[in-house]
Write an enzyme that holds these catalytic residues in place. Structure first.
Site, PDB file in Angstrom:
ATOM      1  N   GLU A 123      -2.474  -9.092   3.119  1.00 60.80           N
ATOM      2  CA  GLU A 123      -2.887  -9.590   4.440  1.00 60.80           C
ATOM      3  C   GLU A 123      -4.398  -9.574   4.624  1.00 60.80           C
ATOM      4  O   GLU A 123      -4.927 -10.191   5.558  1.00 60.80           O
ATOM      5  CB  GLU A 123      -2.203  -8.768   5.543  1.00 60.80           C
ATOM      6  N   HIS A 177      -3.701  -5.055  -0.452  1.00 65.92           N
ATOM      7  CA  HIS A 177      -3.317  -5.568   0.858  1.00 65.92           C
ATOM      8  C   HIS A 177      -3.349  -7.101   0.839  1.00 65.92           C
ATOM      9  O   HIS A 177      -4.422  -7.689   0.997  1.00 65.92           O
ATOM     10  CB  HIS A 177      -4.284  -5.062   1.935  1.00 65.92           C
ATOM     11  N   CYS A 219       0.831  -1.200   0.000  1.00 64.46           N
ATOM     12  CA  CYS A 219       0.000   0.000   0.000  1.00 64.46           C
ATOM     13  C   CYS A 219       0.873   1.261   0.000  1.00 64.46           C
ATOM     14  O   CYS A 219       1.611   1.482  -0.943  1.00 64.46           O
ATOM     15  CB  CYS A 219      -0.983  -0.045   1.172  1.00 64.46           C
TER      16      CYS A 219
END
EC number: 4.3.2.10
Length: 212
Positions: free
Chosen positions: A194, A192, A82
């Protein structure tokens, strides 16, 4: 010794990044750290972030982490996420601030006037939610990930690399933009991983095993 250092410069909750990496790291030592010495000693480095670019650059310098990030980006497997991707570039339109200048190019904002979907409906900024990521070509971090897999995004700005060869993937949202970049030991993504379920965990697992 830390196997994976996640750089903490005070911008964003890093818990989800750390938990996702620990999940795929198979017993390797994962450390969230603001200590430049720990970053330098780590085998590989993750550089996440969220918030406004001027604040991120200010906090990075305030914590004395700039040199450690520059060195890591030149020396070891390095993953930007990001804002951590955007900070690698030379300049950002967000606040008109210089970035780290590791990669050539700019960070630009989505043009509200052009944010129209194929069906004519207006697209909102920030770009928030799941979208397809189309790979520019083979890369070890794409191993086992289907081309066009969906990843999770939250952003109003995106990178515009000066060199076409830096683009590792693109995504369409009103415009076609670069959603991942790669060069040598660096891989960085606007999305992202994650927060991106199985595809994101696979990318993180590939990073843990990547030997550029």
């Amino acid at each position: 010794m830390t196997d994976v250092a996640i750089i903490d410069y005070g911008m964003g909750n890093l818990r989800s990044v750390a938990k996702a990496i620990e999940h795929v790291a198979e017993g390797r030592a994962v450390t969230v750290t603001a200590d430049p010495a720990v970053v330098r000693a780590a085998g590989r480095v993750v550089f996440p972030g969220q918030g406004a670019m001027p604040d991120c650059m200010r906090e990075l310098d305030a914590r004395g982490l700039r040199r450690a990030v520059l060195d890591a980006a030149h020396e070891k497997p390095f993953l930007g996420i990001c804002i951590g991707q955007q900070m690698l570039f030379a300049h950002s339109a967000e606040g008109d601030v210089p970035g780290l200048g590791i990669l050539p190019g700019e960070v630009v904002r989505f043009d509200d006037a052009r944010m129209v979907a194929a069906d004519g409906s207006r697209l909102k900024v920030p770009h928030m939610g799941w979208n397809e990521v189309w790979q520019a070509g083979p890369h070890p971090l794409w191993e086992g990930i289907e081309d066009g897999a969906r990843f999770y995004f939250v952003h109003s700005y995106y990178v515009a690399p000066q060199e076409a060869g830096l683009t590792a993937a693109h995504t369409d949202y009103g415009v076609r933009f670069t959603s991942a970049v790669a060069r040598a030991n660096i891989f960085a993504a606007q999305f992202h991983p994650e927060k991106s379920a199985a595809a994101g965990l696979r990318l993180l697992s590939n990073f843990i095993r990547w030997a550029p």
